[in-house]
Design a protein around this motif. Structure first.
Motif, PDB file in Angstrom:
ATOM      1  N   PRO A 320       0.848  -1.193   0.000  1.00 23.83           N
ATOM      2  CA  PRO A 320       0.000   0.000   0.000  1.00 23.83           C
ATOM      3  C   PRO A 320       0.886   1.246   0.000  1.00 23.83           C
ATOM      4  CG  PRO A 320      -0.684  -1.565   1.693  1.00 23.83           C
ATOM      5  CD  PRO A 320       0.642  -2.026   1.200  1.00 23.83           C
ATOM      6  N   ALA A 321       0.527   2.239  -0.804  1.00 23.75           N
ATOM      7  CA  ALA A 321       1.377   3.417  -0.922  1.00 23.75           C
ATOM      8  C   ALA A 321       0.534   4.663  -1.162  1.00 23.75           C
ATOM      9  CB  ALA A 321       2.376   3.233  -2.071  1.00 23.75           C
ATOM     10  N   LYS A 322       1.128   5.818  -0.843  1.00 25.64           N
ATOM     11  CA  LYS A 322       0.538   7.121  -1.119  1.00 25.64           C
ATOM     12  C   LYS A 322       1.394   7.825  -2.170  1.00 25.64           C
ATOM     13  CE  LYS A 322      -2.897   7.879   1.973  1.00 25.64           C
ATOM     14  NZ  LYS A 322      -4.232   8.394   1.639  1.00 25.64           N
ATOM     15  N   ILE A 323       0.709   8.473  -3.109  1.00 26.77           N
ATOM     16  CA  ILE A 323       1.395   9.134  -4.209  1.00 26.77           C
ATOM     17  C   ILE A 323       1.567  10.615  -3.904  1.00 26.77           C
ATOM     18  CG2 ILE A 323       1.285   9.753  -6.646  1.00 26.77           C
ATOM     19  CD1 ILE A 323       1.690   6.817  -6.271  1.00 26.77           C
ATOM     20  N   GLY A 324       2.793  11.107  -4.043  1.00 24.56           N
ATOM     21  CA  GLY A 324       3.060  12.540  -3.971  1.00 24.56           C
ATOM     22  C   GLY A 324       3.697  12.982  -5.272  1.00 24.56           C
ATOM     23  N   LEU A 325       2.931  13.598  -6.156  1.00 24.35           N
ATOM     24  CA  LEU A 325       3.453  14.031  -7.453  1.00 24.35           C
ATOM     25  C   LEU A 325       4.332  15.264  -7.251  1.00 24.35           C
ATOM     26  CD1 LEU A 325       0.227  13.621  -9.632  1.00 24.35           C
ATOM     27  CD2 LEU A 325       2.062  11.970  -9.243  1.00 24.35           C
ATOM     28  N   LEU A 326       5.486  15.293  -7.931  1.00 20.78           N
ATOM     29  CA  LEU A 326       6.447  16.375  -7.741  1.00 20.78           C
ATOM     30  C   LEU A 326       6.354  17.453  -8.804  1.00 20.78           C
ATOM     31  CD1 LEU A 326       9.622  14.331  -6.706  1.00 20.78           C
ATOM     32  CD2 LEU A 326       7.845  15.299  -5.254  1.00 20.78           C
ATOM     33  N   ASP A 327       5.794  17.132  -9.972  1.00 17.22           N
ATOM     34  CA  ASP A 327       5.782  18.085 -11.082  1.00 17.22           C
ATOM     35  C   ASP A 327       4.392  18.577 -11.457  1.00 17.22           C
ATOM     36  OD1 ASP A 327       8.508  18.103 -11.450  1.00 17.22           O
ATOM     37  OD2 ASP A 327       8.490  16.408 -12.813  1.00 17.22           O
ATOM     38  N   SER A 328       3.361  17.916 -10.974  1.00 15.05           N
ATOM     39  CA  SER A 328       2.008  18.277 -11.389  1.00 15.05           C
ATOM     40  C   SER A 328       1.020  17.813 -10.329  1.00 15.05           C
ATOM     41  CB  SER A 328       1.681  17.623 -12.737  1.00 15.05           C
ATOM     42  OG  SER A 328       1.768  16.205 -12.632  1.00 15.05           O
ATOM     43  N   ASP A 329      -0.237  18.180 -10.535  1.00  9.09           N
ATOM     44  CA  ASP A 329      -1.280  17.768  -9.597  1.00  9.09           C
ATOM     45  C   ASP A 329      -1.917  16.447  -9.985  1.00  9.09           C
ATOM     46  OD1 ASP A 329      -0.976  20.046  -8.025  1.00  9.09           O
ATOM     47  OD2 ASP A 329      -2.298  21.213  -9.331  1.00  9.09           O
ATOM     48  N   ALA A 330      -1.754  16.036 -11.260  1.00  3.36           N
ATOM     49  CA  ALA A 330      -2.389  14.805 -11.731  1.00  3.36           C
ATOM     50  C   ALA A 330      -1.600  14.242 -12.898  1.00  3.36           C
ATOM     51  CB  ALA A 330      -3.829  15.077 -12.147  1.00  3.36           C
ATOM     52  N   LEU A 331      -1.661  12.925 -13.049  1.00  2.00           N
ATOM     53  CA  LEU A 331      -1.000  12.235 -14.153  1.00  2.00           C
ATOM     54  C   LEU A 331      -2.068  11.712 -15.101  1.00  2.00           C
ATOM     55  CD1 LEU A 331       1.530  10.996 -15.496  1.00  2.00           C
ATOM     56  CD2 LEU A 331       1.250   9.020 -13.975  1.00  2.00           C
ATOM     57  N   GLU A 332      -2.003  12.161 -16.363  1.00  5.29           N
ATOM     58  CA  GLU A 332      -2.976  11.788 -17.386  1.00  5.29           C
ATOM     59  C   GLU A 332      -2.413  10.657 -18.256  1.00  5.29           C
ATOM     60  OE1 GLU A 332      -5.927  13.174 -17.631  1.00  5.29           O
ATOM     61  OE2 GLU A 332      -5.767  15.045 -16.484  1.00  5.29           O
ATOM     62  N   PRO A 333      -3.282   9.915 -18.957  1.00  7.21           N
ATOM     63  CA  PRO A 333      -2.809   8.872 -19.884  1.00  7.21           C
ATOM     64  C   PRO A 333      -1.818   9.434 -20.904  1.00  7.21           C
ATOM     65  CG  PRO A 333      -5.154   8.632 -19.535  1.00  7.21           C
ATOM     66  CD  PRO A 333      -4.757   9.909 -18.865  1.00  7.21           C
ATOM     67  N   GLY A 334      -0.759   8.656 -21.155  1.00  2.81           N
ATOM     68  CA  GLY A 334       0.261   9.062 -22.111  1.00  2.81           C
ATOM     69  C   GLY A 334       1.288  10.023 -21.560  1.00  2.81           C
ATOM     70  N   LYS A 335       1.213  10.363 -20.267  1.00  4.00           N
ATOM     71  CA  LYS A 335       2.127  11.331 -19.669  1.00  4.00           C
ATOM     72  C   LYS A 335       3.031  10.664 -18.639  1.00  4.00           C
ATOM     73  CE  LYS A 335       0.211  14.755 -21.899  1.00  4.00           C
ATOM     74  NZ  LYS A 335       0.925  15.468 -22.986  1.00  4.00           N
ATOM     75  N   GLN A 336       4.090  11.405 -18.267  1.00  5.57           N
ATOM     76  CA  GLN A 336       5.015  10.966 -17.233  1.00  5.57           C
ATOM     77  C   GLN A 336       5.198  12.077 -16.217  1.00  5.57           C
ATOM     78  OE1 GLN A 336       8.607  10.060 -19.466  1.00  5.57           O
ATOM     79  NE2 GLN A 336       8.048   7.892 -19.619  1.00  5.57           N
ATOM     80  N   THR A 337       5.561  11.703 -14.998  1.00  4.04           N
ATOM     81  CA  THR A 337       5.848  12.700 -13.970  1.00  4.04           C
ATOM     82  C   THR A 337       6.694  12.083 -12.871  1.00  4.04           C
ATOM     83  OG1 THR A 337       4.883  14.367 -12.507  1.00  4.04           O
ATOM     84  CG2 THR A 337       3.800  12.222 -12.572  1.00  4.04           C
ATOM     85  N   LEU A 338       7.443  12.929 -12.181  1.00  3.20           N
ATOM     86  CA  LEU A 338       8.184  12.480 -11.006  1.00  3.20           C
ATOM     87  C   LEU A 338       7.229  12.376  -9.818  1.00  3.20           C
ATOM     88  CD1 LEU A 338      11.463  14.609 -11.109  1.00  3.20           C
ATOM     89  CD2 LEU A 338      11.172  12.230 -11.776  1.00  3.20           C
ATOM     90  N   ALA A 339       7.467  11.399  -8.974  1.00  2.00           N
ATOM     91  CA  ALA A 339       6.601  11.217  -7.810  1.00  2.00           C
ATOM     92  C   ALA A 339       7.390  10.688  -6.633  1.00  2.00           C
ATOM     93  CB  ALA A 339       5.448  10.264  -8.136  1.00  2.00           C
ATOM     94  N   ASN A 340       6.943  11.067  -5.461  1.00  2.00           N
ATOM     95  CA  ASN A 340       7.461  10.543  -4.205  1.00  2.00           C
ATOM     96  C   ASN A 340       6.434   9.539  -3.683  1.00  2.00           C
ATOM     97  OD1 ASN A 340       9.710  11.018  -2.237  1.00  2.00           O
ATOM     98  ND2 ASN A 340       7.987  11.299  -0.865  1.00  2.00           N
ATOM     99  N   LEU A 341       6.844   8.304  -3.451  1.00  2.00           N
ATOM    100  CA  LEU A 341       5.919   7.269  -2.988  1.00  2.00           C
ATOM    101  C   LEU A 341       6.264   6.884  -1.557  1.00  2.00           C
ATOM    102  CD1 LEU A 341       6.465   6.695  -6.260  1.00  2.00           C
ATOM    103  CD2 LEU A 341       4.819   4.911  -5.804  1.00  2.00           C
ATOM    104  N   LYS A 342       5.280   6.999  -0.687  1.00  2.00           N
ATOM    105  CA  LYS A 342       5.462   6.614   0.707  1.00  2.00           C
ATOM    106  C   LYS A 342       4.686   5.328   0.950  1.00  2.00           C
ATOM    107  CE  LYS A 342       6.458  11.189   2.521  1.00  2.00           C
ATOM    108  NZ  LYS A 342       6.169  12.203   3.572  1.00  2.00           N
ATOM    109  N   LEU A 343       5.396   4.300   1.379  1.00  2.00           N
ATOM    110  CA  LEU A 343       4.805   2.976   1.535  1.00  2.00           C
ATOM    111  C   LEU A 343       4.528   2.668   2.991  1.00  2.00           C
ATOM    112  CD1 LEU A 343       7.225   2.866  -0.853  1.00  2.00           C
ATOM    113  CD2 LEU A 343       6.131   0.675  -1.195  1.00  2.00           C
TER     114      LEU A 343
END
Length: 648
Positions: A320-343
């Protein structure tokens, strides 16, 4: 004849004949559970072995291909088990039935394999005896067009008639003959997909070995709990081995470990590895991607938002993990982004590891990713600089120079031996990268500590400033006490501090006892303290062999400061905590002691006290000082000359 090892896994929709295909290829029915037999579907992972021969296009020699086969469930309820079976494979074997064609689970499996970085696949067009081959083959090719598997062979076959089985084997042999075996980087990891107990043998775990070798009798570490165990025996496909190598389906007997949850127990999802590869972490930074194949009506196409709860599937486990996106508020299909994941629990991941994200209900595969920082909890590091370094790393996670440079920048300072232990780079590759970066002046290395050039210079300048400030404030002192400098730089580890001192002392600085100073520094007493110095010298001269106690000479801060200067400059000799002597008087007393003993033999403290016309308070520490300096030696209650002095 050489032998190479590979692993393939099936993929595809439920009831498209994956298990029957495995049995036709290997003669082994991978469905072993009674429930699987009753329901006629695969629920758990199944395993088999296929052996083929081919002329290697790499060596032009005949090679035996030892292929481990993992059969995965196709039903949507068991995607979790499917992911656990495809994390370390070399090739995916899709089964697409001629009577159904491309189906939802076929598509989800393709997306999962893409997220996990699988580059090669083969499509078995099963149930070809029902016809419709050309139309379904065209449909498959259309579905694969925008994927990494666009050029994968499509081979019609029928398990019932036996048609196409040999064609599939030949195609597999051809595919593997041109494929490099998995790399041995000296960092073995066995992701456990089964753990069970055999009577008279004990605990056995199985999995696909990656990254390095494991050998019989070796001590290993079970992650993420980080406890040690010992390998009693190793098997691969039923054969006893002295060691297992990357790409092998491997079974290991760990007699001293019990199966189950809880401390010191082992279960599916754990990792067998070796010492010195770091520990598990509950935070990681990754590059997330959402498949461009997700249609607008697909529930998995919904944007992945900051703070979302997900399940992260890595190796054979899920977290189980929580997503913390570093570059945007949401990730859409076909896109990439950096994220911090806390497990919720620690994960033993490496740089470059790939994983899959599924939603909190475990109904949909929503994204995938690649680990950029397996130890992502670097809260003290400036956010913008950290993001910049990780963005650069995301563009080339296989570039060892870029990754090592960014890692050193993120860590600030790192022992050479620990840089990127948790990565797919070998220690040799990392060592070579460090040398190249050092030659290009992008990093510096001192006493085994690697640092970014600018970061190290900033630390060096900081220490230099502290030393120079000490020289200005206390010009009479020999230098800045190392303990004071260590306290001022307490944010740095001990090994970094020692490397810093060594570097400073290699250029413009010198270590003097417990102090450090510029080589150009000459201790001088300020004019306003010259009178106090004169007073101390006069006090020590009135009774040269029996001076007053130290506390009567240095009565305040300024006289204590002056006395320290006189001691450091050797004008005054400190022979005891409360006894100091002018240097010339110390030498006279030493000469008198040596002369008396040489003429009269070993002498008591009382006799020497009378010779010196001094007190026991002074003579006892004086003699102890002469003992330490090697002029005298104690014999019971007497002092004799040392052998070295007598020999003169």
């Amino acid at each position: 004849m050489t032998e190479t090892h590979f692993v393939i896994a099936t993929a595809g929709h439920v009831d498209h004949g994956k298990s029957a295909l495995v049995k036709a290829l290997t003669g082994v029915d991978p469905d072993r559970l009674l429930e699987e037999k009753a329901r006629q579907i695969t629920i758990e992972l199944g395993f088999a072995h296929l052996q083929l021969s081919a002329i290697s296009t790499l060596s032009s020699q005949l090679s035996t291909l030892s292929i481990g086969v993992v059969d995965v469930p196709g039903h949507e309820d068991f995607v979790r088990n499917m992911i656990a079976g495809v994390g370390s494979i070399d090739l995916a074997l899709f089964a697409v039935a001629a009577d159904d064609g491309w189906m939802p689970q076929t598509e989800e499996h393709l997306q999962i394999l893409s997220y996990l970085g699988v580059k090669r696949a083969m499509i078995a067009l099963t149930k070809s005896d029902v016809g419709n081959i050309d139309e379904v083959a065209k449909q498959i090719r259309d579905q694969l067009r925008e994927s990494v598997f666009a050029l994968s062979p499509i081979i019609p076959m029928s398990v019932r008639s036996g048609e196409g089985i040999e064609n599939l084997k030949n195609a597999l042999a051809s595919e593997f003959s041109s494929m490099q075996p998995q790399r041995d980087v000296g960092k073995p990891r066995l992701f456990i997909d089964r753990a069970f107990t055999l009577r008279g043998i004990g605990t056995v775990v199985t999995g696909t070995l990656t990254g390095g070798r494991l050998r019989r009798g070796q001590s290993v570490v079970v992650q993420p709990q980080n406890f040690e165990a010992r390998i009693r025996s190793i098997q691969s496909h039923g054969s006893e081995l002295e060691s297992a190598q990357p790409g092998m389906r491997t079974a290991i007997n760990l007699p001293d470990v019990a199966v189950g949850d809880g401390p010191g127990r082992i279960k599916r999802g754990d990792v067998i590895t070796v010492v010195d590869l770091g520990t598990a972490s509950s935070t990681l930074v990754a590059l997330l991607e959402k498949s461009p194949r997700l249609g607008p009506r697909d529930p998995a196409a919904r944007p992945l938002r900051y703070g979302a709860s997900v399940y992260l599937h890595h190796g054979t486990s899920r977290f189980p993990a929580k997503i913390g996106l570093l570059d945007s508020d949401a990730l859409e299909p076909g896109k990439q982004t950096l994220a911090n994941l806390k497990l919720e629990s620690p994960i033993f991941a490496f740089l470059g590891d790939r994983f899959v994200l599924r939603d909190a209900s475990e109904q949909h595969t929503i994204a995938g990713g690649i680990v950029l920082d397996p130890d992502g909890n670097r809260e003290k590091f400036p956010h913008e600089e950290r993001r910049k370094l990780l963005t650069a790393r995301a563009t080339a996670p296989d570039n060892v120079d870029l990754c090592v440079h960014s890692e050193i920048a993120l860590r600030g300072f790192a022992p050479k031996q620990t840089v990127f232990r948790k990565s797919h780079f070998s220690s040799g590759e990392i060592a070579e990268a460090l040398l190249r970066l050092q030659r290009h002046k992008e990093i510096v290395i001192h006493d085994g500590i690697a640092a970014n050039t600018k970061t190290w210079q900033a630390l060096r300048d900081r220490a230099s400033g502290l030393i120079d400030d000490a020289h200005r404030r206390n010009s009479e002192r020999v230098g800045l006490d190392l303990n004071e400098l260590r306290t001022a730089l307490r944010d740095q580890p001990g090994d970094v501090f020692e490397a810093l001192i060594a570097d400073l002392c290699s250029d413009n600085f010198v270590r003097k006892g417990s102090a450090i100073a510029r080589t150009s520094h000459r201790p001088t007493l300020p004019d306003e303290l010259q009178l106090a110095a004169k007073g101390i010298r006069e006090a020590l001269s009135e009774k040269p062999f029996d001076p007053p106690p130290r506390k009567e000479i240095a009565v305040d801060r300024s006289t204590q400061q002056v006395l320290r200067f006189l001691i450091e400059s050797r004008s005054v000799i400190e022979v005891g905590p409360d006894v100091v002597l002018l240097q010339k008087n110390f030498e006279r007393m030493k000469a008198a002691v040596i002369d008396f003993i040489s003429r009269n033999g070993p002498a008591t403290v009382s006799a020497l006290r009378q010779v010196l016309q001094s007190s026991r308070r002074v003579v006892v520490p004086l003699l102890e000082q002469l003992d330490r300096e090697g002029f005298t030696r104690r014999m019971g209650d007497r002092r004799a000359l040392s052998d070295q002095i007598e020999a003169r």
